[in-house]
Design an enzyme around this catalytic site. Structure first.
Site, PDB file in Angstrom:
ATOM      1  NE  ARG A 148      -2.199   2.049   3.371  1.00  9.64           N
ATOM      2  CZ  ARG A 148      -2.815   2.545   4.441  1.00  9.64           C
ATOM      3  NH1 ARG A 148      -4.065   2.211   4.716  1.00  9.64           N
ATOM      4  NH2 ARG A 148      -2.182   3.342   5.269  1.00  9.64           N
ATOM      5  CE1 TYR A 160      -5.499   6.361   7.824  1.00  4.88           C
ATOM      6  CE2 TYR A 160      -5.175   6.025   5.466  1.00  4.88           C
ATOM      7  CZ  TYR A 160      -5.406   5.515   6.730  1.00  4.88           C
ATOM      8  OH  TYR A 160      -5.512   4.159   6.894  1.00  4.88           O
ATOM      9  CG  ASP A 211      -7.112   3.707   3.117  1.00  2.73           C
ATOM     10  OD1 ASP A 211      -8.232   4.079   2.702  1.00  2.73           O
ATOM     11  OD2 ASP A 211      -6.900   3.393   4.297  1.00  2.73           O
ATOM     12  CG  HIS A 213      -8.811   6.684   6.076  1.00  3.65           C
ATOM     13  ND1 HIS A 213      -9.232   7.392   7.169  1.00  3.65           N
ATOM     14  CD2 HIS A 213      -8.511   5.440   6.517  1.00  3.65           C
ATOM     15  CE1 HIS A 213      -9.171   6.617   8.246  1.00  3.65           C
ATOM     16  NE2 HIS A 213      -8.742   5.429   7.872  1.00  3.65           N
ATOM     17  CD  GLU A 237      -8.072   0.364   2.518  1.00  9.31           C
ATOM     18  OE1 GLU A 237      -8.315   0.446   3.730  1.00  9.31           O
ATOM     19  OE2 GLU A 237      -6.945   0.043   2.076  1.00  9.31           O
ATOM     20  CD  GLU A 263     -10.429   0.584   7.428  1.00  8.36           C
ATOM     21  OE1 GLU A 263     -10.099   1.345   8.348  1.00  8.36           O
ATOM     22  OE2 GLU A 263      -9.653   0.248   6.524  1.00  8.36           O
ATOM     23  NE  ARG A 284      -9.226  -3.269   3.047  1.00  7.15           N
ATOM     24  CZ  ARG A 284      -8.842  -2.743   4.202  1.00  7.15           C
ATOM     25  NH1 ARG A 284      -9.526  -1.742   4.746  1.00  7.15           N
ATOM     26  NH2 ARG A 284      -7.779  -3.208   4.831  1.00  7.15           N
ATOM     27  CD  GLU A 340      -4.639  -2.813   6.626  1.00  4.22           C
ATOM     28  OE1 GLU A 340      -4.136  -1.679   6.695  1.00  4.22           O
ATOM     29  OE2 GLU A 340      -5.852  -3.036   6.872  1.00  4.22           O
ATOM     30  CD1 TRP A 403      -8.694  11.770  10.400  1.00  6.57           C
ATOM     31  CD2 TRP A 403      -9.055   9.610  10.834  1.00  6.57           C
ATOM     32  NE1 TRP A 403      -7.463  11.177  10.560  1.00  6.57           N
ATOM     33  CE2 TRP A 403      -7.664   9.848  10.843  1.00  6.57           C
ATOM     34  CE3 TRP A 403      -9.510   8.321  11.079  1.00  6.57           C
ATOM     35  CZ2 TRP A 403      -6.715   8.849  11.077  1.00  6.57           C
ATOM     36  CZ3 TRP A 403      -8.564   7.329  11.317  1.00  6.57           C
ATOM     37  CH2 TRP A 403      -7.188   7.580  11.331  1.00  6.57           C
TER      38      TRP A 403
END
Length: 403
Positions: A148, A160, A211, A213, A237, A263, A284, A340, A403
């Site tokens: 990643r 991030y 990612d 995020h 992602e 996630e 995920r 991951e 976030w």
């Protein structure tokens, strides 16, 4: 009948907070489950101690499915991260006990191995593109087949995924939430440059991931995905918040870059539409936040019907107990994609001795009975709980952002 006679919650902080459930049977067999919920750890600890454990005593530890249904349906207030993390901890611990009684690793109880190992991806990050590429080269040298990439954004103090420590990224690092600044426009300019540089430096034989995020709107995500297409990312992602699953339709219309999300999902209902309409390529959801091995297998089975593969979350806010459980799950399902893998600190590894191992870009859970992981309670006691929050993000005009 292996009757449950005792259970307790252990909270420890060997570099970051972890919540572990330990269940014991009348024959002295114990099992462990992870209940860590980043930044809300004590909520799950209380849920288990005050509401779940009293309901477990006297039950048959072999009745995993029935206990899962009892905790899910019987509580009336279903789903949500606290409830599902607590159920997951019970589920993991019961699978651990069942494996120990059978004398088999859990993946054998799930139907056996579908592959020789579990491909994992590491996190390469840096303040600049050059720093990120240097970190990625290190991962390639260690044998990683998937990496990643995250880099600092010029003009922004922090980004991030970028950490001062190249081995351990732990965002929950302050007694109260830090407030960070965010600019989507600046971010969108630098990510294609990062991938162009990475392909030139690393070639095409390594999978490259990124990612976002949850920082983008659907149309912004579509634009970024299209901009990255020449560099063939393995996935983009968490492109946008997925509470409204239909948002991914718009992204799909504008890019062929594979999409991964989930996630923060807690159940199959969070991803049902995404999977059935094939709006994503990788789901995920993780063992600890999506109800344990029992429920995550249901999600994977649904995903398999629609050609969606798994890519379970595996950051450092998941203890080695979850990593072990995830590896047994990954090894046993037909539609595994990638796992991951963020390495834990030496202190964490000492608190949670485990049988899983890394070689040539893959992890394997090992063949110890059960999950192959335990908690050293004496070591755990040396690391008391320390309050720690995840950051929050504000746009440059001061308004709140995801976030």
């Amino acid at each position: 009948m292996p009757k449950i006679t005792a259970a307790k919650v252990i909270v420890t902080c060997p570099g970051r907070n972890f919540v572990t459930l330990k269940i014991e049977t009348a024959d002295g067999v114990t099992g462990v489950g992870d209940a860590t919920l980043n930044g809300r750890e004590l909520a799950v600890a209380s849920y288990l101690t005050d509401h779940v454990i009293p309901c477990l005593i006297g039950r048959d530890a072999h009745r995993i499915e029935d206990i899962w249904q009892y905790l899910y349906r019987g509580a009336y207030w279903r789903r949500g991260p606290v409830t599902m993390s607590a159920i997951a901890a019970v589920d993991m611990a019961l699978w651990d006990i069942k494996g120990k009684i059978a004398g088999l690793p859990v993946y054998q109880l799930l139907g056996g191995a579908c592959r020789s190992g579990v491909m994992v991806y590491g996190h390469a990050n840096g303040e600049t593109i050059e720093d990120t590429i240097a970190a990625a080269r290190d991962y390639v040298a260690q044998g990683y087949k998937a990496i990643r990439l995250q880099t600092g954004v010029p003009g922004m103090a922090g980004t991030y995924g970028v950490s001062k420590d190249k081995l351990f990224y732990e965002p929950a690092d302050s007694d109260l939430p830090k407030e960070t600044a965010w600019s989507t426009e600046k971010y969108m300019r630098v990510v294609p440059e990062l991938f162009a540089a990475a392909r030139e430096a690393l070639g095409w034989d390594v999978h490259l991931l990124h990612d976002a995020h949850h920082r983008l709107t659907p149309i912004e995500a579509g634009r970024l995905g299209r901009d990255l297409e020449p560099w063939r990312p393995f996935w983009l992602e968490d492109a946008t918040p997925a509470e409204n699953q239909e948002r991914f339709r718009l992204i799909r219309q504008h890019t062929t870059t594979p999409l991964a999300v989930g996630e923060v999902f807690n159940s199959v209902w969070d991803c049902k539409q995404l999977i059935e309409e094939q709006l994503i390529d990788y789901i995920r959801a993780t063992v600890v936040h999506a109800g344990g091995i029992t429920h995550l297998r249901r999600i994977a089975s649904l995903a398999d019907l629609y050609g969606v593969r798994t890519g379970c979350h595996g950051a450092t806010d998941l203890s080695p107990v979850t990593m072990a459980a995830a590896l047994h799950f990954d090894l046993s399902i037909p539609n595994f994609g990638v796992q991951e893998y963020m390495r834990h600190t030496a202190e964490t590894d000492a608190v949670f001795p485990h049988a899983y191992s890394f070689a040539a870009g893959d992890l394997h859970p090992g063949d110890a009975p059960g999950l192959g992981v335990d908690i050293d309670e004496a070591a755990a006691a040396r690391f008391p709980y320390r309050r720690a929050y995840l950051p929050v993000a504000r746009r440059e005009d001061g308004s709140m952002h995801d976030w």
